[in-house]
Write an enzyme that holds these catalytic residues in place. Sequence first.
Site, PDB file in Angstrom:
ATOM      1  N   CYS A 163       0.814  -1.220   0.000  1.00 37.85           N
ATOM      2  CA  CYS A 163       0.000   0.000   0.000  1.00 37.85           C
ATOM      3  C   CYS A 163       0.846   1.268   0.000  1.00 37.85           C
ATOM      4  CB  CYS A 163      -0.958  -0.050   1.174  1.00 37.85           C
ATOM      5  SG  CYS A 163      -1.944  -1.551   1.080  1.00 37.85           S
ATOM      6  N   HIS A 303      -2.005   8.142   6.345  1.00 44.99           N
ATOM      7  CA  HIS A 303      -2.301   6.823   5.749  1.00 44.99           C
ATOM      8  C   HIS A 303      -3.627   6.323   6.323  1.00 44.99           C
ATOM      9  CE1 HIS A 303      -1.440   3.144   3.663  1.00 44.99           C
ATOM     10  NE2 HIS A 303      -1.517   2.434   4.774  1.00 44.99           N
ATOM     11  N   GLU A 314       0.503   5.463  13.634  1.00 41.17           N
ATOM     12  CA  GLU A 314       0.723   6.630  12.776  1.00 41.17           C
ATOM     13  C   GLU A 314       0.577   7.939  13.557  1.00 41.17           C
ATOM     14  OE1 GLU A 314      -1.749   7.058   9.299  1.00 41.17           O
ATOM     15  OE2 GLU A 314      -0.405   8.590   8.476  1.00 41.17           O
ATOM     16  N   LYS A 335      -9.234   8.183   3.690  1.00 35.42           N
ATOM     17  CA  LYS A 335      -9.758   6.830   3.466  1.00 35.42           C
ATOM     18  C   LYS A 335     -11.106   6.651   4.158  1.00 35.42           C
ATOM     19  CE  LYS A 335      -5.366   4.403   2.658  1.00 35.42           C
ATOM     20  NZ  LYS A 335      -4.340   5.386   3.083  1.00 35.42           N
ATOM     21  N   HIS A 340      -9.731   2.072   1.142  1.00 36.95           N
ATOM     22  CA  HIS A 340      -8.304   1.886   0.917  1.00 36.95           C
ATOM     23  C   HIS A 340      -8.086   1.346  -0.498  1.00 36.95           C
ATOM     24  CE1 HIS A 340      -4.194   1.184   1.343  1.00 36.95           C
ATOM     25  NE2 HIS A 340      -4.145   0.504   2.469  1.00 36.95           N
ATOM     26  N   PHE A 405       2.130  -3.198   3.978  1.00 32.84           N
ATOM     27  CA  PHE A 405       2.491  -4.491   4.559  1.00 32.84           C
ATOM     28  C   PHE A 405       3.908  -4.824   4.107  1.00 32.84           C
ATOM     29  CE2 PHE A 405      -2.017  -6.575   4.948  1.00 32.84           C
ATOM     30  CZ  PHE A 405      -2.260  -5.802   6.055  1.00 32.84           C
TER      31      PHE A 405
END
Lengths: 417, 92
Positions: A163, A303, A314, A335, A340, A405
């Site tokens: 991502c 994010h 985050e 998002k 996402h 990831f």
Amino acid sequence: MNTYPEQVVVTGLGAVTPLGADVASTWSALLAGRSGVRVLGERWADELPVRIGAPAEDDATAGIPPLQRRRMDRCEQLALLAARQAWQHAGPPAAEPDRLGVSFACGVGGLGSTLDAYDTVRQQGWQRLSPFTVPMLMANGAAAWIGIELGARAGTHSMVSACASSAEAIGYGMQMIRSGRADVVVAGGADAAILPLTIAAFAVMRALSLRNDEPERASRPFDKGRDGFVLGEGAGAVVLESARHAAERGAVVHAVAAGVGYAADAHHLTQAIPDGAGAAAAIRHCLADAGVTPEQVVHVNAHATATPTGDRAEAMAIRRALGGAARGAVVSGTKSMTGHMLGGSGAVESVLAICALRAAVAPPTINLEDPDDEISAAGLDIATEPRELPGRGGRAVALNNSFGFGGHNVCLAFTAV
Amino acid sequence: MDNAKGAVVMTEQEIFAGFAEIIEEFTGVSAAEVEIDANLSDDLDIDSLSMIEVVVSTQDKFGIGIPDEDLRSLRTVRDVVGYVRRTQRVSA
């Protein structure tokens, strides 16, 4: 300001998202706080624990002739449309083919085509496969289509870092220009992976929101009630250009692509370091690369996928990296509305960060009704309504965080012009 | 056009019309524009991957098999029409 001999500017923006088939419609939907998440109508969704998603606008692929469309994965189609938009928005620039590059990523690429092809092999035999199966499934296919259409010969590249892929692709595009390899680079990313396999696979990790009955309230970054992300699809693109090339042709400059920072967690395949150390390092590297101070940061497009641990890490990372100046930056979790988009997210969110700088307004984070206690403790200023940004002009910096990831952390910095 | 055994044998004109439809489907060139002496690669822009689609569709439409080793002899529309005609007759 950084000291690179070649400054990189952004001269074109493009996006195809769950909120609209272009940048303008996406941006106005964001400011209106509209959610692109809906119940998935496909029959396969009935069998799954998660039956919501955020598909890109349905007419998004209308600009591609049917013959070409069936030789392209949907991910490649969305990518090409976003790239075309950015290219047109940029002028288009009359770049020399040898000085024009593409840096365009997919997190997973043509997975839909892969699954369809496997069904064909099993049910009808190998001879019934489309001869275009390989170019449809390869993750660099989107970059290749764009490069061929634009005649870009300086290099066509695809980053794969889940991502974080498309943020990394923008960073790589910046580096192509800084290093003198190219004058113009079309950069961005796309994914179109709302598929039974991906929904099931993310669901079995317990990564997805189960709020099937309230799709518009499902994606809840930073909220106490967040229970995972909502899978979306989409594509974002920017035209990066050396400041010199843009000035010579009198191009409209929308932002300076001032810096990029990378860091890896080297910790766990899917879990962020709990205190956000890796993400914080990427933000710090980005500020250093851009030659800006934390006090200049007015906006962060986070994010913020709405997973319980990711958002917390985050928030702590932003706080660690910006220190006391974090209070001066308005944070948005878009998002909450787009879902996402995997490999599309970093690029779309960079486009949105630039829109925010240009309009001097941060989009809202919808569904943030009851902030997580630990996130509140980080002392961030998270927008729940559209918010005017402090400080216009050349010193204002917007950041875009993208994490993937594998422990990939990428931060991009854009400055206003 | 069916003979006594039930196998399909078409006239050259029928085969040409049918093949022109296949070309339209896979190249976007309108069937009415397809000429009998058109070169598949040079005139109709059929590349190696598109040729595979065209061949599979031709096999289905005309009820014949086209082994890979025969592909090299199929350069023009006329070559394909003749090939289909001969193959249908042999199998009829």
